[in-house]
Design a protein around this motif. Structure first.
Motif, mmCIF file in Angstrom:
data_model
loop_
_atom_site.group_PDB
_atom_site.id
_atom_site.type_symbol
_atom_site.label_atom_id
_atom_site.label_comp_id
_atom_site.label_asym_id
_atom_site.label_seq_id
_atom_site.Cartn_x
_atom_site.Cartn_y
_atom_site.Cartn_z
ATOM 1 N N ASP A 80 0.498 -1.621 0.037
ATOM 2 C CA ASP A 80 -0.154 0.017 -0.191
ATOM 3 C C ASP A 80 0.503 1.137 0.629
ATOM 4 O O ASP A 80 0.069 2.219 -0.123
ATOM 5 N N GLY A 81 2.174 1.417 0.077
ATOM 6 C CA GLY A 81 3.180 2.060 0.030
ATOM 7 C C GLY A 81 3.529 2.712 1.264
ATOM 8 O O GLY A 81 4.065 3.635 1.155
ATOM 9 N N GLU A 82 3.619 1.746 1.973
ATOM 10 C CA GLU A 82 3.955 2.830 3.299
ATOM 11 C C GLU A 82 6.176 2.227 3.604
ATOM 12 O O GLU A 82 6.177 1.300 2.484
ATOM 13 N N VAL A 83 6.290 3.481 4.042
ATOM 14 C CA VAL A 83 8.200 3.437 4.057
ATOM 15 C C VAL A 83 8.781 2.730 5.378
ATOM 16 O O VAL A 83 7.795 2.993 5.891
ATOM 17 N N SER A 84 9.046 2.147 4.873
ATOM 18 C CA SER A 84 9.153 0.459 5.787
ATOM 19 C C SER A 84 10.889 0.781 5.573
ATOM 20 O O SER A 84 11.552 -0.052 4.774
ATOM 21 N N THR A 85 11.409 0.322 6.845
ATOM 22 C CA THR A 85 12.593 -1.428 6.788
ATOM 23 C C THR A 85 12.987 -2.049 6.613
ATOM 24 O O THR A 85 13.896 -2.983 6.102
ATOM 25 N N ALA A 86 11.045 -2.979 6.413
ATOM 26 C CA ALA A 86 11.192 -4.167 6.834
ATOM 27 C C ALA A 86 10.979 -4.438 5.260
ATOM 28 O O ALA A 86 11.121 -3.668 4.201
ATOM 29 N N ASP A 87 12.308 -5.470 4.263
ATOM 30 C CA ASP A 87 12.301 -5.699 4.096
ATOM 31 C C ASP A 87 11.246 -6.902 3.342
ATOM 32 O O ASP A 87 10.576 -7.708 4.136
ATOM 33 N N THR A 88 11.378 -6.796 2.125
ATOM 34 C CA THR A 88 9.826 -7.629 1.082
ATOM 35 C C THR A 88 10.232 -9.121 0.840
ATOM 36 O O THR A 88 9.411 -9.747 1.356
ATOM 37 N N VAL A 89 11.720 -9.096 0.590
ATOM 38 C CA VAL A 89 11.796 -11.006 0.221
ATOM 39 C C VAL A 89 12.393 -11.004 1.659
ATOM 40 O O VAL A 89 11.328 -12.420 1.498
ATOM 41 N N SER A 90 12.153 -10.440 2.829
ATOM 42 C CA SER A 90 12.239 -11.764 4.036
ATOM 43 C C SER A 90 10.818 -11.651 4.233
ATOM 44 O O SER A 90 10.886 -13.235 5.282
ATOM 45 N N ILE A 91 10.123 -10.962 4.124
ATOM 46 C CA ILE A 91 8.763 -10.885 4.447
ATOM 47 C C ILE A 91 8.084 -12.223 3.798
ATOM 48 O O ILE A 91 7.548 -13.391 5.007
ATOM 49 N N LEU A 92 8.209 -11.847 2.341
ATOM 50 C CA LEU A 92 8.093 -13.378 1.471
ATOM 51 C C LEU A 92 8.195 -14.453 2.301
ATOM 52 O O LEU A 92 8.424 -16.207 2.191
ATOM 53 N N ASP A 93 9.731 -14.403 2.773
ATOM 54 C CA ASP A 93 10.508 -16.460 3.048
ATOM 55 C C ASP A 93 10.180 -16.910 3.715
ATOM 56 O O ASP A 93 9.408 -18.021 3.636
ATOM 57 N N TYR A 94 9.699 -15.820 4.523
ATOM 58 C CA TYR A 94 8.200 -16.411 6.163
ATOM 59 C C TYR A 94 7.400 -16.510 6.170
ATOM 60 O O TYR A 94 6.783 -18.544 5.865
#
Length: 540
Positions: free
Chosen positions: A200-214
């Protein structure tokens, strides 16, 4: 010198109050309020550090501006500029002395005060256990009150005064904590929420790749192979060299090909199999509590409704404690909460001043609430009891003594053999899952050390209002009693015969919003022989 430092550290540790040690902050909102003051002090210290750095930079800036102008003039005509003896002297002075002073200013560490304060305050900080405990509390609240991740993430909770929201990074952390517990159901929910907020466009330090991995692994663990493959492919679009994702994709493809071969050899069609997979509902894993569904429904206010015929038998009244002289002219307000077991509520039975006194006495002593191990008898902490408690004796405060006497006058029971007044404050999502207050037949030594028999009755004061959640529920009968400051509820745990009343199994629901303080008095059998005589029937 080293030995002197060690001695000083030992002395400091000895002098520090016991309460400064780590005390499971997440189990008591009352203790967590101290952390607010700690953080406020750190913010003040940080602002002082920023001002010091700004002052330092301002001095350097003024110096640079002055020399910038001076060197511009000097470089246009060096010989003419130095022809003035004062300019020559000042150049020598600047390079020999003043630039050295500037160097010292630049090297000066303005963070000493802030770092020193951080070191002192760190002893008050929560640890990993507290963070994990608070995270698990959010997951517990989510399940108990049927909250979707988006509602919880946006902070849309009933009765909140200070609205707050979860960032994508916060959601990612919640998912990771669930993952470490092998709780793939909640891992999927919170990783999906983190991904949604990033999409949705939130600016964050969270990594999309890591999220998808989990997320892909959590989905696979729950049996949704198609979705796991889809998520893994999305991950590889972002990071084609991701080693684990490449390995997982090959493994998923292999498993899927095996399933297709197996399906061909059965009588079911692919469409039937797909339909079964799609209709399979994901839900939290089953646990040790058989009445969890009923218990959580009661916490949400969805319990059994009493029939009109039974409701007509519930009354409110002015009660004089069976003609107790203290209450004949000034009876107290009493109302029936439930019929079987009989649960009554006393209204306006403890004043705000008394409540504050009890809380002030208890707060320094609050310790993580424990339960008695039915096998060993040893007191131990339990994940199903999230609170802190303290014990207050009548002899240490006239207020506590007065409260004890009031309980005796209104119940007609002897409190001299009762346990001390227990004060409890619940933590984040604080709860106490279904339990009995009395010792069952398979726990013959439950109260042996006290020598006062079993717990015949329970008196429970509500010392705070709770914005949402926090009810006392009785799953066996479907009763829910909601906290109301200044009131108390009372019920018998034993029949007059001394047999346990198993319908009194009860629980303290998780606190959704607010701060819950209670105090209770467990009254024992000894001393009640003539106050509540036994009958000839076991169930009377």
């Amino acid at each position: 010198m080293a030995s002197v430092k060690v001695w000083c550290i030992l002395v400091l540790r000895f002098l520090l109050p016991h309460s400064y040690a780590h005390m499971d902050f997440f189990t008591s909102i009352g203790h967590m309020t101290d952390l607010i003051n700690t953080e406020k002090d750190l913010v003040t210290s940080l602002k002082d550090y920023i001002k010091a750095e700004e002052s330092k930079l301002e001095q350097i800036k003024k110096w640079a501006e002055k020399l910038d102008q001076l060197t511009d003039t000097a470089t246009k005509d060096p010989e003419g500029f130095l022809g003035h003896p004062v300019n020559a002297f000042k150049l020598m002075k600047r390079l020999n002395t003043e630039w050295g002073q500037l160097e010292n200013l630049v090297l000066k560490d303005m963070s000493d005060g802030f770092i020193s304060n951080m070191t002192i305050q760190r002893q008050y900080f929560p640890n990993d256990e507290d963070q994990a405990g608070a995270a698990k509390a959010l997951l517990r609240l989510q399940d108990t009150y049927n909250l979707d991740t988006d509602t919880l993430s946006r902070g849309n909770l009933p009765g909140v005064k200070h609205k707050s929201f979860l960032t994508a990074e916060d959601c990612f952390e919640l998912g990771k904590i669930a993952y470490t517990e092998a709780d793939y159901y909640h891992t999927e929910l919170w990783m999906e929420q983190a991904l949604k907020q990033l999409d949705d466009g939130e600016v964050s330090t969270a990594d999309t790749v890591s999220i998808l991995d989990y997320l892909s692994y959590a989905v696979y663990q729950q049996g949704d192979l198609d979705k796991a493959m889809m998520l893994t492919k999305r991950l590889l679009e972002l990071d084609p060299e991701h080693q684990r994702a490449n390995g997982n994709l090959k493994y998923f493809e292999y498993i899927m090909s095996k399933e297709k071969e197996a399906n061909k050899s059965t009588t079911k069609t692919d469409s039937q199999t797909d339909k079964e997979i799609k209709t399979k509902k994901k839900e939290p894993s089953k646990d040790y509590l058989p009445e969890r569904q009923k218990y959580e429904m009661l916490c949400r206010g969805e319990g059994l409704k009493m029939t009109p015929r039974r409701q007509k038998k519930l009354f409110c009244r002015y009660y004089d404690g069976n003609q107790n002289p203290k209450y004949i002219l000034a009876p107290v307000k009493q109302e029936d909460e439930w019929d079987k077991p009989r649960i009554v509520r006393f209204l306006e039975i403890i004043s705000d001043e008394e409540i504050e006194t009890v809380k002030e006495l208890a707060k320094p002593r609050l310790r993580r609430a424990t339960i008695s191990n039915p096998i060993t008898g040893v007191l131990e902490t339990a994940h199903y009891r999230i609170s802190k408690s303290a014990w207050l004796s009548g002899y240490e405060s006239p207020v506590v003594s007065r409260i004890n006497r009031r309980i005796q006058d209104l119940t007609g029971l002897d409190v001299s053999t009762a346990e001390e007044l227990q004060v409890a404050n619940y933590g984040v999502g604080g709860q106490y899952e279904p339990h009995f207050d009395f010792g069952r037949k398979d726990e013959p030594d439950a109260f042996k050390e006290l020598g006062t028999g079993n717990r015949i009755a329970t008196w429970l004061f509500y010392m705070s209002d709770v914005s949402a959640g926090g009810a006392t529920v009785f799953p066996e009968v479907g009763a829910s009693v909601w906290p109301k400051k200044g009131t108390a509820v009372f019920w018998y745990n034993l029949f007059p015969s001394g047999e346990g009343d198993y319908s009194t199994r009860h629980a303290a629901c998780p606190v959704l919003v607010g701060n819950k303080w209670v105090s209770n008095k467990w009254i024992h059998e000894r001393g009640q022989e003539f106050r509540r005589p036994c009958t000839l029937s076991e169930l009377e």
